[in-house]
Design a protein around this motif. Structure first.
Motif, mmCIF file in Angstrom:
data_model
loop_
_atom_site.group_PDB
_atom_site.id
_atom_site.type_symbol
_atom_site.label_atom_id
_atom_site.label_comp_id
_atom_site.label_asym_id
_atom_site.label_seq_id
_atom_site.Cartn_x
_atom_site.Cartn_y
_atom_site.Cartn_z
ATOM 1 N N MET A 37 0.849 -1.199 0.000
ATOM 2 C CA MET A 37 0.000 0.000 0.000
ATOM 3 C C MET A 37 0.879 1.241 0.000
ATOM 4 O O MET A 37 2.041 1.183 0.380
ATOM 5 C CB MET A 37 -0.861 0.052 1.280
ATOM 6 N N LYS A 38 0.270 2.373 -0.376
ATOM 7 C CA LYS A 38 0.945 3.660 -0.226
ATOM 8 C C LYS A 38 1.286 3.826 1.249
ATOM 9 O O LYS A 38 0.560 3.333 2.123
ATOM 10 C CB LYS A 38 0.038 4.801 -0.678
ATOM 11 N N ALA A 53 -4.969 3.052 1.618
ATOM 12 C CA ALA A 53 -5.615 2.407 0.476
ATOM 13 C C ALA A 53 -7.057 2.917 0.427
ATOM 14 O O ALA A 53 -7.478 3.728 1.260
ATOM 15 C CB ALA A 53 -5.571 0.886 0.606
ATOM 16 N N LYS A 54 -7.808 2.430 -0.531
ATOM 17 C CA LYS A 54 -9.197 2.850 -0.685
ATOM 18 C C LYS A 54 -10.022 2.387 0.514
ATOM 19 O O LYS A 54 -9.993 1.208 0.868
ATOM 20 C CB LYS A 54 -9.762 2.257 -1.978
ATOM 21 N N GLY A 61 -9.519 3.165 5.483
ATOM 22 C CA GLY A 61 -8.577 3.338 4.382
ATOM 23 C C GLY A 61 -7.157 3.633 4.815
ATOM 24 O O GLY A 61 -6.302 3.909 3.994
ATOM 25 N N TYR A 62 -6.917 3.584 6.123
ATOM 26 C CA TYR A 62 -5.547 3.752 6.580
ATOM 27 C C TYR A 62 -5.289 2.849 7.776
ATOM 28 O O TYR A 62 -6.196 2.460 8.499
ATOM 29 C CB TYR A 62 -5.228 5.212 6.925
ATOM 30 N N THR A 63 -4.022 2.497 7.945
ATOM 31 C CA THR A 63 -3.576 1.654 9.046
ATOM 32 C C THR A 63 -2.452 2.387 9.762
ATOM 33 O O THR A 63 -1.465 2.767 9.131
ATOM 34 C CB THR A 63 -3.075 0.293 8.513
#
Length: 144
Positions: A37-38, A53-54, A61-63
């Motif tokens: 992922m970005k 991510a989406k 959408g984020y971790t």
């Protein structure tokens, strides 16, 4: 199962690349973005970073993560949270271990600490990690 019991995901893959190539793919932000992922990852203990991510149902959408251990090119450990504020928010630890082996490197990924409330995430990520390691192998193979 008691409330304190946790589960882990363990995936191993023999990759036909030297540990140094896989290490680069695991620790360089632009390369991580290609197979996972970005991110704004830096291989520095204490560095807080996010994977993006989406968004999808149940995930914003984020971790949120934090680097816990860097032992180049053998072991990388970081916390892995799910970006939610709920009491059942996912708080696991991802450990990458690279072991030189005949024909390449044995790559082991363990994500530990799934609580009973995390069963949905455990099931989803159990299916996802083998595909992610295949993508990591492809990315490492493209490095000079």
């Amino acid at each position: 199962m008691s409330q304190s019991a946790t589960k882990s995901i363990l995936v191993e893959r023999l990759m036909p690349h030297p540990p140094a190539k896989i290490w680069r793919a695991l620790t360089q932000s632009p390369l991580i973005a290609e197979w996972l992922m970005k991110n704004d990852f830096k291989p520095v203990v204490g560095h807080r970073f996010q994977f993006h991510a989406k968004p999808m149902p149940g995930w914003k959408g984020y971790t949120n993560c934090e680097v816990l251990e860097v032992d180049e090119p053998n072991r990388l450990v970081y916390s892995w949270g799910d970006g939610t504020e709920s009491d059942s928010a996912l708080t696991t630890v991802v450990t990458w271990t690279l072991t030189p082996a005949e024909g390449g490197t044995l790559v082991q990924m363990q994500q530990a600490g799934f609580k009973p409330a995390d069963e949905y995430g455990f099931q989803a990520m159990s299916g996802g990690w083998p595909r992610i390691l295949a993508s990591l192998e492809r990315e490492a193979g493209m490095l000079a």
